[in-house]
Structures are given as C-alpha cells and as structure tokens.
Design an enzyme around this catalytic site. Structure first.
Site, PDB file in Angstrom:
ATOM      1  N   GLY A  34      -1.776  -5.308  -1.781  1.00 47.67           N
ATOM      2  CA  GLY A  34      -3.013  -4.566  -1.948  1.00 47.67           C
ATOM      3  C   GLY A  34      -4.020  -5.380  -2.741  1.00 47.67           C
ATOM      4  O   GLY A  34      -3.656  -6.330  -3.447  1.00 47.67           O
ATOM      5  N   GLY A  40       1.904  -4.506  -0.516  1.00 50.22           N
ATOM      6  CA  GLY A  40       1.321  -3.672   0.516  1.00 50.22           C
ATOM      7  C   GLY A  40       1.644  -4.128   1.924  1.00 50.22           C
ATOM      8  O   GLY A  40       1.698  -3.317   2.848  1.00 50.22           O
ATOM      9  N   GLU A  86       5.967  -6.559  -7.958  1.00 51.12           N
ATOM     10  CA  GLU A  86       5.148  -5.723  -8.835  1.00 51.12           C
ATOM     11  C   GLU A  86       5.489  -5.843 -10.309  1.00 51.12           C
ATOM     12  O   GLU A  86       4.666  -5.506 -11.169  1.00 51.12           O
ATOM     13  CB  GLU A  86       5.254  -4.257  -8.391  1.00 51.12           C
ATOM     14  CG  GLU A  86       4.550  -3.938  -7.082  1.00 51.12           C
ATOM     15  CD  GLU A  86       5.345  -4.369  -5.847  1.00 51.12           C
ATOM     16  OE1 GLU A  86       4.794  -4.279  -4.737  1.00 51.12           O
ATOM     17  OE2 GLU A  86       6.515  -4.792  -5.997  1.00 51.12           O
ATOM     18  N   ASP A  92       6.077  -0.054  -4.679  1.00 48.70           N
ATOM     19  CA  ASP A  92       5.572   1.174  -4.070  1.00 48.70           C
ATOM     20  C   ASP A  92       5.503   1.021  -2.549  1.00 48.70           C
ATOM     21  O   ASP A  92       6.362   0.386  -1.963  1.00 48.70           O
ATOM     22  CB  ASP A  92       4.210   1.542  -4.672  1.00 48.70           C
ATOM     23  CG  ASP A  92       3.120   0.516  -4.407  1.00 48.70           C
ATOM     24  OD1 ASP A  92       3.449  -0.672  -4.192  1.00 48.70           O
ATOM     25  OD2 ASP A  92       1.929   0.902  -4.407  1.00 48.70           O
TER      26      ASP A  92
END
Length: 367
Positions: free
Chosen positions: A71, A124, A147, A155
């Site tokens: 992301g 992402g 992350e 996530d």
C-alpha cells in the site's frame, strides 16, 4: 504511456468472448496501491462481473520489477497520528476500508480471476494475489509481509492466509518479514502455478483458447500450461527451513520465540536476515501477529477483514505506524523511537487495545 491508475483492456477468446485485463499502472512506485487504483479496479471488476461477454479476468501490473510492493504507506503517514495525538482526519480509515473491501471481493469474485504475480509482491500486493482463485508466480517473484518494519501488522487478509500455512511458517513470516520466492509461495499455498516471466504472452494465448469458462475448468486449463516449467523454479527457501521454523516458533511464550529467532548465530544468510529484521522491528507488532493468527483460526474470511480493519485503524491512531513510516520512508533515518521501546515492555493492555473497535457500527459489517 497512460497516466490512468489502472489500465483496462480486453483479449478476444476463440469462442467470441473476452478476457478483461486490468493492469496496475504505477511502475515508478512499484505499483504501490493508492485509493485511485483501488477504486478504479473495484469498479471495473464490478462492471465485468455483470458483463456476459467477459468470461474471465486477468490482473497484472506495469513493468517487470513489481506486481505490487504494498500500500502507499507514505500517503497514509499524513492521515495517521503520532504518539499521544489525535487522528488528523479519516483518510487512513477510508483507505484501509476500501482496500479490504477490494481484497474480500477478489476472494468471492464469481468469474475466473488470474493474477500474474511476477516481481515484487509484498503487503498490499499479497492481498491482491492471495484473494484470486488462480495465482501465478515466476522466477522473479519476491514476496513478503514486512509490516514489522513500519509498526503495522500483516493485514490485507494476512491473518487468514498466514494462519493456514504449513507448521509455524505463517507466524515466522509475520514476525520476521522474511522474503520468499515463487517456489515457496507454492509450498505455502499462496500460489497455484509457476510460469517463466517470458512465457506470459504464450500463457495468455493458451488461455484465450479455453472452451469452458467455469472456475474449475479455467484453473485446470491454466495449470496444464504451468506443468511444463517445474524444472525452472528457483530453489526453495521455506521448506528446507521448516524444521527450524517449527522449532523456534514452538510454544506460546512469544518472548522465548523472539529470543530463539533473534539469537540465531549460524551462517545461513536467510535466517540471519530474518533475525535482524525482527530484532529491529516494532516491539508491539509480534504480539499483534501472534494474537491475530490465533484469532483467525476461528474466524471466517469476512470476520478476518473486520478484525483487521479494527486493528489497522487503531494502528493509525496509536502512533506506532506513523513512527515506523517516518523512520523508514519519510526521514529515512532508520531509527524509529518505539513506544514501548522493547519487546519485554509490551503489556497485554497494549495489545488488547488494538482489537477494540473504534467505531459504533463496523464499516465492513455488510461483507
């Protein structure tokens, strides 16, 4: 070159139908996901779902370096809070909500969906790849859920797919952000087929000759093409280390697991890098990883995304994420000032707070 966030095209098939082609178009940023990309892709997938002329969808990215490096966390930095401050706006929640809606949609998409996961596939990008029914990797595929380096957590459905890997591999990858290749992705269940990067056009031509467009038929049709390239796969990294991974990640004492991983003193370069990344990572993240994977084992896919949105918004609220992105990508001093500062200082209250919904009605309640 088009400046559109996602480029859409179609390929004609032998029986008069079409394959919708979606190409992420942010090559300079390694196709990092931003809101315009997410919104454009989601809207077009919905249109193709309703179009009887579209038999299947192919998702790829511009350039050869990356499918999607994650992301756009630099943009998210501005909408996140520093330690002790309030969120400046709702941009972080908006981004995560729309990203997770797209990821969930890929998992339940009714038409055959093939993702070409060549080059860098991280964060992402893993959410986009792992949601598809046909996931392809190449000799250049380089994956990770890194992350821990920015004070976030795995996530985009990571709770779901990491909790369903062989042995304790998912926990190890979430704790260390260790990178792995296409062969590893097949072993972990993150990919379905291997195709050399140079064979993409030949595979698309093969796909266009399909006669049965059911999900199962397309899956078998594509994998039939993949069968001839197994001898070109890169050497495995995860499976040869599985016994070590299971050993260091055994038990529920997370501090002992962290000590076992970071205490590695052998000459294996892959394990050395994993140890260093964990040692330098956000002290809160490993505890989030352990708890999210434990909880995910008892949750369905929609509940996983609801849990992760709660965690993501709280990550933006509590300061760890903003500090991690600052140190790695904004100031680039690589010296984050974490609070708590060490793994041993993390208390259960710190972790429990991430799982407490900060909204009265969950934004993903309708999934």
């Amino acid at each position: 070159m088009s400046d559109l966030p996602v480029i859409f095209e179609t390929l004609a098939t032998a029986d008069g139908k079409h394959i919708g082609v979606a190409r992420l178009n942010a090559e300079k940023s390694l196709n990092a996901l931003n809101l315009p990309m997410i919104d454009a892709l989601h809207a077009q997938l919905q249109r193709w779902e309703q179009d009887d002329a579209i038999a299947a969808v192919w998702l790829e990215a511009a350039g050869e370096k990356a499918f999607c490096a994650g992301g756009d966390v630099v943009a998210l930095h501005a909408g996140s809070a520093a330690y002790g401050e309030q969120l400046p706006d709702d941009s972080a929640q908006t981004f995560f909500e729309r990203e997770y809606r797209l990821d969930h949609y890929l998992h339940v998409y009714p038409k055959p969906l093939i993702v070409w996961g060549s080059g860098i596939v991280m964060g992402g990008g893993m959410g986009l790849l792992c949601g598809a029914p046909v996931r392809l990797v190449t000799e250049t595929t380089r994956m990770a859920m890194p992350e821990i380096t920015i004070g976030l957590f795995p996530d985009v459905g990571g709770s779901y797919f990491l909790s369903r890997t062989p042995g304790r591999a998912g926990l190890f990858l979430g704790l260390t952000g260790a990178q792995f290749n296409g062969t590893d992705a097949l072993y972990l269940g993150f990919a379905d087929g291997f195709v050399p990067q140079a064979e993409k056009a030949a595979l698309q031509h093969h796909l266009c000759a399909a006669k049965d467009w059911s999900k199962d038929a397309v899956f078998q049709h594509v994998l039939g093409f993949c069968n001839g390239f197994s001898d070109q796969q890169p050497a495995a990294q995860i499976e040869p280390h599985q016994a070590h991974i299971d050993s260091v990640c055994s038990g529920d004492n997370l501090l002992a697991t962290i000590d076992a991983i970071t205490g590695y003193d052998g000459d294996d370069v892959w394990l050395q890098k994993a140890a260093k990344t964990l040692a330098r990572g956000c002290p809160v993240t490993p505890f989030l990883v352990q708890k999210q994977l434990q909880k995910a084992c008892e949750l369905d896919l929609a509940d996983v995304f609801r849990m992760e949105l709660t965690m993501a918004v709280n990550s933006a609220r509590f300061g760890h994420f903003k500090e991690g992105v600052r140190a790695l990508l904004i100031d680039k001093d690589r010296s984050p000032h974490w609070t708590p500062a060490t793994f041993a200082e993390v208390q259960s209250a710190h972790i429990d707070a991430f799982f407490e919904a900060p909204f009265s009605v969950h934004p993903l309640a309708d999934l």
